[in-house]
Design a protein around this motif. Structure first.
Motif, PDB file in Angstrom:
ATOM      1  N   LEU A 170       0.841  -1.197   0.000  1.00 10.99           N
ATOM      2  CA  LEU A 170       0.000   0.000   0.000  1.00 10.99           C
ATOM      3  C   LEU A 170       0.880   1.254   0.000  1.00 10.99           C
ATOM      4  O   LEU A 170       0.648   2.181  -0.785  1.00 10.99           O
ATOM      5  CB  LEU A 170      -0.930  -0.010   1.222  1.00 10.99           C
ATOM      6  CG  LEU A 170      -1.831   1.209   1.406  1.00 10.99           C
ATOM      7  CD1 LEU A 170      -2.776   1.364   0.220  1.00 10.99           C
ATOM      8  CD2 LEU A 170      -2.611   1.088   2.709  1.00 10.99           C
TER       9      LEU A 170
ATOM     10  N   GLY B 114       2.340   2.025  -3.252  1.00 11.44           N
ATOM     11  CA  GLY B 114       1.372   2.357  -4.286  1.00 11.44           C
ATOM     12  C   GLY B 114       1.047   1.184  -5.200  1.00 11.44           C
ATOM     13  O   GLY B 114       0.409   1.356  -6.234  1.00 11.44           O
TER      14      GLY B 114
ATOM     15  N   ASN C 262      -4.323  -0.166  -3.856  1.00  9.73           N
ATOM     16  CA  ASN C 262      -5.013   0.979  -3.252  1.00  9.73           C
ATOM     17  C   ASN C 262      -5.577   0.562  -1.889  1.00  9.73           C
ATOM     18  O   ASN C 262      -5.490  -0.600  -1.482  1.00  9.73           O
ATOM     19  CB  ASN C 262      -6.099   1.529  -4.186  1.00  9.73           C
ATOM     20  CG  ASN C 262      -7.207   0.532  -4.451  1.00  9.73           C
ATOM     21  OD1 ASN C 262      -7.580  -0.257  -3.582  1.00  9.73           O
ATOM     22  ND2 ASN C 262      -7.752   0.560  -5.657  1.00  9.73           N
TER      23      ASN C 262
ATOM     24  N   GLN D 292      -8.124  -2.344  -1.884  1.00  8.19           N
ATOM     25  CA  GLN D 292      -7.494  -3.647  -2.084  1.00  8.19           C
ATOM     26  C   GLN D 292      -6.789  -4.104  -0.809  1.00  8.19           C
ATOM     27  O   GLN D 292      -6.857  -5.281  -0.443  1.00  8.19           O
ATOM     28  CB  GLN D 292      -6.494  -3.576  -3.244  1.00  8.19           C
ATOM     29  CG  GLN D 292      -7.150  -3.399  -4.602  1.00  8.19           C
ATOM     30  CD  GLN D 292      -6.141  -3.046  -5.686  1.00  8.19           C
ATOM     31  OE1 GLN D 292      -5.250  -2.217  -5.472  1.00  8.19           O
ATOM     32  NE2 GLN D 292      -6.281  -3.681  -6.845  1.00  8.19           N
TER      33      GLN D 292
END
Length: 93
Positions: free
Chosen positions: A75, A78, A81, A84
């Motif tokens: 996360l 990146g 997101n 997810q």
């Protein structure tokens, strides 16, 4: 000298005959026909023995859920997101 309590791997916990059977199965690339030839027994006998041995072995998860730290790292980078990440964290519990 090494001292302590250690648990044998699952395959090592099988009897010698079952270890030989599993080894033969792997060497035959899972060919039941070849196992029939080697052991001189029928297809149902091979299947029955495979089923018996498989019940003695725990299933090993080959695709475990990612750890919380892995999800958070992905996360932060990146790669995923927030939604997810939440889905993966919820699935892992």
């Amino acid at each position: 000298m090494i001292e302590g309590e250690f648990e044998l791997p699952q395959l090592a916990q099988l009897g010698v005959e079952d270890q030989v059977f599993v080894t033969a199965f792997v060497r035959c690339h899972g060919s039941i026909k070849e196992m029939e030839r080697i052991f001189g027994v029928s297809y149902p006998t091979i299947k029955s023995r495979l089923n018996r041995i498989s019940q003695m072995l725990d299933f090993v998860e080959t695709d475990p859920a990612p750890s919380r730290a892995d999800v958070i790292d992905r996360l932060r980078r990146g790669d995923i997101n927030a939604q997810q990440a939440l889905s993966e964290l919820e699935a892992g519990t």
